[in-house]
Design a protein around this motif. Structure first.
Motif, PDB file in Angstrom:
ATOM      1  N   LEU A 157       0.832  -1.198   0.000  1.00 26.63           N
ATOM      2  CA  LEU A 157       0.000   0.000   0.000  1.00 26.63           C
ATOM      3  C   LEU A 157       0.867   1.248   0.000  1.00 26.63           C
ATOM      4  O   LEU A 157       0.576   2.232  -0.687  1.00 26.63           O
ATOM      5  CB  LEU A 157      -0.915   0.011   1.227  1.00 26.63           C
ATOM      6  N   GLU A 158       1.961   1.203   0.757  1.00 29.59           N
ATOM      7  CA  GLU A 158       2.847   2.358   0.799  1.00 29.59           C
ATOM      8  C   GLU A 158       3.408   2.649  -0.590  1.00 29.59           C
ATOM      9  O   GLU A 158       3.588   3.804  -0.985  1.00 29.59           O
ATOM     10  CB  GLU A 158       3.981   2.099   1.803  1.00 29.59           C
ATOM     11  N   LEU A 159       3.669   1.615  -1.371  1.00 27.12           N
ATOM     12  CA  LEU A 159       4.292   1.805  -2.681  1.00 27.12           C
ATOM     13  C   LEU A 159       3.268   2.125  -3.767  1.00 27.12           C
ATOM     14  O   LEU A 159       3.609   2.175  -4.941  1.00 27.12           O
ATOM     15  CB  LEU A 159       5.096   0.555  -3.060  1.00 27.12           C
ATOM     16  N   LEU A 160       2.023   2.363  -3.364  1.00 19.96           N
ATOM     17  CA  LEU A 160       0.991   2.696  -4.342  1.00 19.96           C
ATOM     18  C   LEU A 160       1.295   4.014  -5.049  1.00 19.96           C
ATOM     19  O   LEU A 160       1.026   4.166  -6.238  1.00 19.96           O
ATOM     20  CB  LEU A 160      -0.358   2.774  -3.607  1.00 19.96           C
ATOM     21  N   THR A 161       1.847   4.967  -4.325  1.00 12.20           N
ATOM     22  CA  THR A 161       2.189   6.259  -4.947  1.00 12.20           C
ATOM     23  C   THR A 161       3.683   6.495  -4.806  1.00 12.20           C
ATOM     24  O   THR A 161       4.320   5.941  -3.901  1.00 12.20           O
ATOM     25  CB  THR A 161       1.456   7.434  -4.246  1.00 12.20           C
ATOM     26  N   PRO A 162       4.257   7.320  -5.691  1.00 10.07           N
ATOM     27  CA  PRO A 162       5.720   7.531  -5.663  1.00 10.07           C
ATOM     28  C   PRO A 162       6.215   8.123  -4.352  1.00 10.07           C
ATOM     29  O   PRO A 162       7.286   7.772  -3.882  1.00 10.07           O
ATOM     30  CB  PRO A 162       5.956   8.503  -6.821  1.00 10.07           C
TER      31      PRO A 162
ATOM     32  N   PHE B 145       7.534   4.623 -12.558  1.00 13.69           N
ATOM     33  CA  PHE B 145       7.329   3.257 -12.068  1.00 13.69           C
ATOM     34  C   PHE B 145       5.934   3.043 -11.480  1.00 13.69           C
ATOM     35  O   PHE B 145       5.608   1.956 -11.035  1.00 13.69           O
ATOM     36  CB  PHE B 145       8.366   2.926 -10.982  1.00 13.69           C
ATOM     37  N   GLN B 146       5.102   4.108 -11.468  1.00 10.19           N
ATOM     38  CA  GLN B 146       3.878   3.976 -10.668  1.00 10.19           C
ATOM     39  C   GLN B 146       2.894   2.961 -11.229  1.00 10.19           C
ATOM     40  O   GLN B 146       2.335   2.171 -10.469  1.00 10.19           O
ATOM     41  CB  GLN B 146       3.186   5.331 -10.490  1.00 10.19           C
ATOM     42  N   THR B 147       2.691   2.964 -12.549  1.00  7.12           N
ATOM     43  CA  THR B 147       1.690   2.056 -13.118  1.00  7.12           C
ATOM     44  C   THR B 147       1.942   0.623 -12.681  1.00  7.12           C
ATOM     45  O   THR B 147       1.031  -0.080 -12.224  1.00  7.12           O
ATOM     46  CB  THR B 147       1.736   2.126 -14.654  1.00  7.12           C
ATOM     47  N   LEU B 148       3.189   0.189 -12.811  1.00  2.00           N
ATOM     48  CA  LEU B 148       3.500  -1.202 -12.466  1.00  2.00           C
ATOM     49  C   LEU B 148       3.346  -1.443 -10.969  1.00  2.00           C
ATOM     50  O   LEU B 148       2.924  -2.522 -10.550  1.00  2.00           O
ATOM     51  CB  LEU B 148       4.921  -1.538 -12.916  1.00  2.00           C
ATOM     52  N   ASN B 149       3.677  -0.431 -10.149  1.00  2.00           N
ATOM     53  CA  ASN B 149       3.494  -0.598  -8.711  1.00  2.00           C
ATOM     54  C   ASN B 149       2.023  -0.716  -8.346  1.00  2.00           C
ATOM     55  O   ASN B 149       1.661  -1.508  -7.469  1.00  2.00           O
ATOM     56  CB  ASN B 149       4.127   0.571  -7.957  1.00  2.00           C
TER      57      ASN B 149
ATOM     58  N   ILE C 115       4.684 -10.384 -11.471  1.00  2.00           N
ATOM     59  CA  ILE C 115       5.146 -10.127 -12.842  1.00  2.00           C
ATOM     60  C   ILE C 115       5.465  -8.638 -13.036  1.00  2.00           C
ATOM     61  O   ILE C 115       6.503  -8.295 -13.593  1.00  2.00           O
ATOM     62  CB  ILE C 115       4.142 -10.690 -13.875  1.00  2.00           C
ATOM     63  N   PRO C 116       4.602  -7.715 -12.512  1.00  2.00           N
ATOM     64  CA  PRO C 116       5.012  -6.304 -12.593  1.00  2.00           C
ATOM     65  C   PRO C 116       6.353  -6.031 -11.912  1.00  2.00           C
ATOM     66  O   PRO C 116       7.114  -5.162 -12.351  1.00  2.00           O
ATOM     67  CB  PRO C 116       3.879  -5.565 -11.876  1.00  2.00           C
ATOM     68  N   GLN C 117       6.651  -6.797 -10.855  1.00  2.00           N
ATOM     69  CA  GLN C 117       7.918  -6.541 -10.150  1.00  2.00           C
ATOM     70  C   GLN C 117       9.117  -7.002 -10.973  1.00  2.00           C
ATOM     71  O   GLN C 117      10.186  -6.393 -10.894  1.00  2.00           O
ATOM     72  CB  GLN C 117       7.891  -7.210  -8.776  1.00  2.00           C
TER      73      GLN C 117
ATOM     74  N   THR D  57       0.273  -3.851  -6.451  1.00  2.00           N
ATOM     75  CA  THR D  57      -0.541  -3.734  -5.241  1.00  2.00           C
ATOM     76  C   THR D  57      -1.930  -4.321  -5.470  1.00  2.00           C
ATOM     77  O   THR D  57      -2.476  -5.008  -4.590  1.00  2.00           O
ATOM     78  CB  THR D  57      -0.639  -2.260  -4.815  1.00  2.00           C
ATOM     79  N   ALA D  58      -2.481  -4.082  -6.662  1.00  2.00           N
ATOM     80  CA  ALA D  58      -3.795  -4.668  -6.980  1.00  2.00           C
ATOM     81  C   ALA D  58      -3.701  -6.188  -6.929  1.00  2.00           C
ATOM     82  O   ALA D  58      -4.573  -6.868  -6.377  1.00  2.00           O
ATOM     83  CB  ALA D  58      -4.258  -4.198  -8.355  1.00  2.00           C
TER      84      ALA D  58
END
Lengths: 221, 557
Positions: B70-75, B473-477, B452-454, B481-482
């Protein structure tokens, strides 16, 4: 296939000194010995980590290690080695007497062993207190004026860690042997039931064996 | 069926539970006081207690994972500050590795199944067995106490010299891990001695179920590697409190020495986590393909091979530590050997499924996921073993994705497969197959969507353990998270229907899967002393299935 006393069979007759889940005393003794050997292997590996540290830092600081090892009291170290080897002999004799069911002799042999272990610790205490006195101490506490080489405190770090861990094992060994001695005083051992003596003795041989490596590593080379 | 098969899988061969119920109550109801559980020496009850605790630890570790994701959801900062984030990913790693993945399968299923599979009444040292559970719990209590009182920000690898200087509470957490190590040694020692001494007449070494072989290989690693970790953790604790300088370059210490000692355990520890998974899968694939395992000896020996080679592969964690090119080459080759042994297993599993009469139940769904994670994660492992590829990927999200695929993916698949496969045996109840498949599908999909995003993030250069990251990098993060949320949802479904099954599930027959595994030769749930009546005889291999075309494949119960 075996008789009805096989593990997993309900209603197998109860044999004294054999736990219900074992097929026979032989199996139980085999399990106990194998377990002890494996445990001793883990103990050796525990010390092995410290041997690796020693090797690494001796390679890094050869002069400091050579100088610092000459600071150890060779006489006391040698006496301690002799004391431990003799105690290993009496521990082995205890197994011999236990096999013959001579519980009185077992008690005597273990009492001698424990006394020698105590003697070892007393000598160790004098060695340690001298080191404390002249501040030949690990890491930041090292303050010995006469040797000020880079890495010399590392030698004493390893010296105290490895001999300290060994002394801790000596104390554990004394407790283990004390417990077996109590069993011998209750006349528990005979030609077919002496595993506890054997295992206690094995543990003591490990304590001896580790010292046989520590002594040349720290005192002689 | 051949005459000799009457010994095994047929439900009729086992006395109906009710006939003997009065004289031989199942282990679950033989003594109902709290004390009869907490002080039990019965390996089955100890296994169940392990299961309860590791599930709790899995929940704690999972919550930390979700906080990190959740923390990595936004830059920038999202829900927690940077220091809390450092503590969260450290505790996620520590809890998941030391309290879930290492004890989970050996503790819960190994304890329960190993004596049953060997035809024994119990493990060799029942008191030691109980002690190892309580060592695990005391280690956990000390570590969790440390987590609450400050936490630790070093990452689960405790790299020196940072870990010896940080002001967070390193000492209790490492001391907790040290005690947990003792628990692991005790379990391994017990399993080795049990395998050597407790096999029922007829169970020779090459008639042992493959799960036992896997547990045996795992136990060898536990016994031989863990003491070294124990020592190095003690050294770091001492260093953190007294500043001896043994790993501190400022005092002439060598941080790389720490890495050598740490990875000497922690690389083989990867196989402590994944070898039990391989063992579970060998049982599952034979049962649901209704075929004898293809290449029994190859699968058994490859477990020992992985255990052996695993000890000589630790240096690949240190390709960027200033190691010589020669060393890197040697460690690269030795690491790749693990891939050879794993490939032996994978090909044999596939060979087992080939032309089998596949019964696509929930555990088999997890087997499919497992095969995919093992091959994908394993191949990225071979890529990492290549020193030149490791350097650009080092400490990026590619590493995170790789080890989650192979260690977590494979282990979780096996843990869930084991939980479903042995659920009827352990609790005597059946669960809802449809929900099982739905949850398995969600978990496998969620896992892919998380990691896979990672892989892509790591390949694009996002470092691991960073609190903030560039916007590209946000889209993949967000995708990752999803995926993690989907994964959590899948686990929640499994928790719900399994709990429901525990209470309201239909009574399971002794052998609902028609398996030829030895553990199914007794009732479900087994009586306290494992077997009722005369000891089963073992004249056939544990995975002996008649050729599918010749056998009448019974309907599933």
């Amino acid at each position: 296939m075996q008789s009805s006393s096989v593990a997993g069979t309900p209603g197998a007759p109860h044999v004294p000194h054999v736990a219900a889940h074992f097929a026979s005393r032989e199996v139980q003794d085999h399990a106990a010995r194998l377990g002890m050997w494996l445990f001793l292997a883990t103990e050796i590996l525990l010390f092995a980590g410290l041997f690796v540290c020693y090797a690494n830092y001796r390679f890094a600081f050869p002069d400091a290690f050579a100088a610092a090892s000459r600071e150890l009291d060779l006489t006391m170290g040698t006496i301690n080695t002799l004391v431990l080897i003799t105690s290993s002999f009496t521990a082995a004799m205890a197994v011999h007497y236990a096999k013959e069911g001579q519980n009185k002799q077992v008690v005597w042999m273990f009492v001698l062993t424990i006394l020698m272990a105590l003697g070892f610790l007393v000598i160790k205490y004098f060695e340690y207190s001298h080191k404390f006195h002249v501040h030949q101490l690990p890491g930041p506490y090292y303050a010995y004026d006469k040797i000020q080489l880079p890495g010399v405190s590392m030698y004493f770090t390893i010296y105290f860690l490895s001999t300290g861990l060994h002394a801790f094992h000596v104390i554990i060994g004394m407790i283990v042997l004390g417990w077996v001695t109590l069993k011998a005083m209750r006349n528990e051992f005979n030609h077919s039931n002496y595993t506890a003596v054997e295992l206690g003795s094995m543990y003591w041989h490990l304590v001896d064996l580790v010292w046989i490596f520590l002594f040349p590593m720290l005192y002689l080379i | 069926m051949s005459p000799s098969s009457s010994i095994a899988a047929e439900p009729g061969a086992v006395p109906a539970p009710d006939e003997h119920h009065e004289h031989h109550p199942s282990y679950l109801v033989d003594g109902t006081t709290v004390k009869s559980w907490l002080l039990t020496l019965d390996h089955k009850r100890i296994g169940v207690m392990y299961l309860i605790w590791v599930l709790l630890f899995f929940l704690i570790g999972g919550i930390y994972a979700l906080i990190v994701r959740l923390e990595l959801l936004t830059p920038g900062p999202t829900i927690i500050d940077a220091m809390t984030y450092n503590r969260a990913f450290t505790m996620h790693g520590v809890v998941m590795i030391f309290l879930f993945m290492i004890p989970a399968i050996p503790g819960a299923f190994g304890n329960f199944m190993l004596p049953l599979m060997l035809g024994a009444k119990d493990v060799a040292f029942p008191k030691l067995n109980l002690m190892s559970l309580y060592l695990l719990l005391s280690g956990a209590v000390i570590a969790i106490w440390g987590m609450i009182n400050g936490g630790m920000d070093t990452g689960w690898t405790f790299y020196t010299p940072y870990s010896t200087h940080t002001t967070t509470t390193v000492a209790p957490i490492l001391f907790g891990a040290f005690i947990i190590g003792f628990s692991s040694i005790a379990t391994g020692l017990n399993f080795i001695v049990t395998t050597h001494t407790m096999r029922a007449p007829g169970i020779t070494w090459f008639k042992m179920p493959l799960f036992v072989w896997a547990m045996y290989a795992t136990a060898c690693i536990q016994v031989l590697a863990t003491p070294v970790l124990g020592l190095v953790l003690l050294l770091v604790v001492g260093e953190n409190i007294f500043h001896f300088g043994i790993f501190d370059p400022a005092r002439g210490g060598d941080p790389v020495l720490f890495q050598h000692l740490f990875w000497f355990y922690s690389h083989p520890a990867v196989y402590i986590m994944v070898l039990p998974a391989f063992g579970v899968m060998s049982e599952v694939v034979a049962t649901y393909s209704r075929k004898n395992i293809f290449g029994y000896r190859a699968v058994a020996f490859s477990s020992l091979g992985i255990a052996f080679v695993g000890f000589f592969a630790w240096g690949h964690h240190m390709f960027v530590s200033g190691q010589s090119t020669f060393n890197a080459g040697v460690f690269a080759v030795l690491t790749m050997l693990v891939g050879v042994f794993t490939a032996i297993k994978v090909f044999n599993w596939v060979g087992t499924v080939y032309k089998g009469a596949v019964d696509f139940k929930t555990p088999f769904a997890y087997f499919c996921g497992f095969l995919y994670f093992t091959v994908f994660g394993g191949m990225t492992g071979v890529a990492f073993a290549t020193a030149s590829l490791d350097v650009p990927w080092h400490d990026t999200y590619f590493v995170v994705a790789h080890f989650h695929f192979i260690m977590v993916g494979a282990t979780i698949m096996a843990f869930m497969a084991a939980l479903h496969y042995w659920f009827p045996k352990m609790f005597g109840k059946t669960y809802h197959e449809g929900w099982g498949l739905v949850s398995a599908a969600l978990i496998i999909l969620g896992f892919n969507a998380t990691f896979i995003p990672q892989f892509l993030l790591g390949n694009a250069g996002m470092p691991r353990r960073y609190y903030e990251y560039p916007e590209r990098f946000q889209t993949l993060n967000v995708a990752s998270t999803a995926g993690a949320s989907l994964l959590a949802f899948g686990f929640i479904i499994a928790a719900v229907y399994l709990t429901y099954a525990l209470v309201y599930g239909e009574r399971a027959s002794a052998n609902p899967w028609h398996s030829r595994g030895y553990e199914w030769l007794t009732e479900s749930p087994p009586p306290t002393h494992n077997f009722v009546g005369p000891q089963p005889t073992y004249t056939e291999e544990p995975h002996f299935y008649v050729e599918p075309e010749k056998a009448e494949v019974p309907d599933a119960v």
